[in-house]
Design a protein around this motif. Structure first.
Motif: not given
Length: 512
Positions: A44, A71, A185, A187, A194, A197, A212-213, A216-217, A244
């Motif tokens: 980010y 983002y 998100i 936490y 995390q 999301l 989790n991230r 998402f990615h 990812r």
């Protein structure tokens, strides 16, 4: 129709090191009639627009190549309009030091604290251009509960909420230009990890949920690859993005995994444990996925440990030969290295203390940036080298810098293949390097284009520096040989040809 070539890395910045540099150079070569390059990032940052603009202005990013951040992608995709009048009014108020007569303000430099009837209410922070960055809000007990972060264009980009028990974040909300929350998100405020999301769209009311991230990615990567009319290729450059890419749908994309660094932990040689951040890439090699390393030595070590399946390829880095006629400073030595422990700049400085005893006017200039700067400055003072050793900071003009020097040094604990090494040789500057994995012994031939000394041997390092500083005619001979080697073995044309052949002959893998 052009084929899209995506390259993934955790982040891009103006002042970054080797991996970013390699990606930018490769993307320039592959933004042509056959390919369209796009760099994908996952961190980010509110200023990717400025980063992209500066990289383009300095000639590092090709005009027809872009950087896309996850983002920014969803913010722009899900924005339905420009800022509202209410948003503009709020930003104008937030930007002011003195908002109204209700607050008492303590202001200093780029921050201010706000009090209401003696109670601490909020804290503001501006950047050096006096653009508001964020506002923190507090409870009556002076516990921070919320932060608003502003985009330079005037809207709230992100909002973070903190748990009252320990002031640790427990929720982040991300906003579009017109104020719609597109991502939330959660936490665990105790462990910091995390929990979940949620992705929202203004077009329908069902929220997408991710564990989790990483999940998402991966969904984002699948989404953008699914939009391509021709099956794209993803080159996983950053080790932090491997999980990812591994999770992506193989039916949507062809994958190439890149190792830019030594894959071993200390002592960085065959038989050592694998680095944790490269484990995932090593584990997919036996499944047939194409993997690229920078040296034959690393390829051989991987073959010895996991077998030769024909899918580990060697494509070394490249540089442009520097033909500028610049008179070398006969007493100048340079290093291009991050100010971080693995570069062992402290060892170079200790060696230089001996050099100065023999060549009192010798100078060592170290270009880079990093957390060890203060520690290195203290060492320079301790060894009374303030007139001989200089930390010069980050530079985007490496070859212009090393061209002036008589000698370039590498004292890293490990490398994938030092770009600074071939940049120095390309500039007719011989290199003295520790014998480390990987690169130096594959490129440097002792007494021909530089010297390789035993790993960690500060005495021999100093002796070779003294020798070359006392023999400028040898510096010229070694430098010419180094430049000739680069002009033969590490050219943009050769690099492009190797990658072109690889990308046009990717294996057909079974889709799981």
């Amino acid at each position: 129709m052009k084929k899209k070539l995506f390259m993934t890395v955790w982040d891009m910045a103006v002042e970054k090191g080797g991996i970013n540099k390699v990606m930018l150079r490769r993307s320039s070569l592959f933004s042509n009639e056959q390919f369209e390059s796009e760099l994908l990032t996952f961190d980010y940052k509110p200023n990717y627009g400025e980063i992209e603009k500066e990289l383009r202005q300095t000639g590092q990013l090709a005009a027809n190549c872009k950087i896309t951040n996850v983002y920014d992608y969803y913010r722009d995709k899900l924005s339905q309009s420009e800022m509202t009048s209410q948003q503009k009014a709020y930003y104008e108020k937030a930007s002011k030091l003195y908002e109204n007569d209700d607050y008492w303000v303590e202001a200093e430099d780029n921050y201010a604290r706000y009090f209401l009837n003696g109670m601490y209410i909020k804290y503001k922070k501006w950047n050096d251009d006096r653009v508001i960055e964020f506002i923190d809000y507090f409870t009556d007990n002076r516990i921070r509960i919320r932060r608003e972060e502003f985009h330079k264009d005037g809207y709230i980009n992100r909002e973070t909420f903190y748990h009252s028990s320990n002031n640790k974040k427990n929720q982040e909300r991300y906003y579009t230009k017109d104020g719609f929350c597109y991502l939330n998100i959660w936490y665990n405020h105790i462990k910091g990890n995390q929990q979940r999301l949620f992705l929202f769209s203004p077009h329908y009311q069902k929220a997408q949920s991710f564990a989790n991230r990483i999940e998402f990615h991966t969904a984002w990567l699948n989404e953008i690859c699914n939009l391509e009319p021709v099956k794209p290729i993803v080159i996983c450059d950053g080790a932090g993005t491997a999980s990812r890419v591994i999770g992506m749908d193989d039916s949507l994309v062809e994958k190439v995994y890149m190792m830019h660094s030594n894959h071993f932990e200390a002592p960085y040689t065959l038989g050592s444990k694998y680095k944790e951040n490269l484990n995932e890439i090593i584990e997919v090699i036996p499944k047939g996925y194409t993997t690229v390393v920078l040296t034959k030595a690393q390829q051989l070590d991987l073959h010895k440990e996991i077998g030769n399946r024909g899918n580990i390829h060697v494509i070394p880095n490249f540089v442009e030969v520097n033909d500028k006629e610049v008179e070398k400073d006969p007493l100048l030595v340079t290093m291009i290295a991050r100010y971080s422990p693995e570069k062992r700049i402290d060892e170079a400085i200790h060696s230089f203390a001996k050099v100065v005893q023999n060549v009192p006017k010798a100078k060592l200039e170290v270009y880079g940036a990093g957390a060890e700067k203060e520690k290195l400055e203290e060492l320079i003072k301790e060894l009374k080298l303030t007139n001989n050793v200089f930390l010069k900071g980050y530079t985007n003009h490496v070859q212009d810098i090393v061209t002036k020097a008589s000698v370039s040094l590498i004292t890293s604990s490990d490398e994938g293949m030092s770009i600074a090494l071939i940049e120095s040789l390309a500039s007719r500057t011989p290199v003295i390097s520790y014998d480390i994995n990987y690169g130096p012994s594959e490129i440097i031939e002792n007494g021909v284009n530089g010297y390789v000394v035993p790993n960690g041997d500060k005495e021999q390092l100093a002796e070779k520096i003294i020798h070359l500083l006392n023999h400028p005619e040898e510096v010229a001979t070694l430098g010419a040989a180094g430049q000739k080697l680069v002009a033969t073995e590490y050219t943009p044309e050769g690099y492009y040809e190797k990658w072109h052949d690889l990308l046009h002959n990717l294996p057909e893998l079974e889709v799981y």
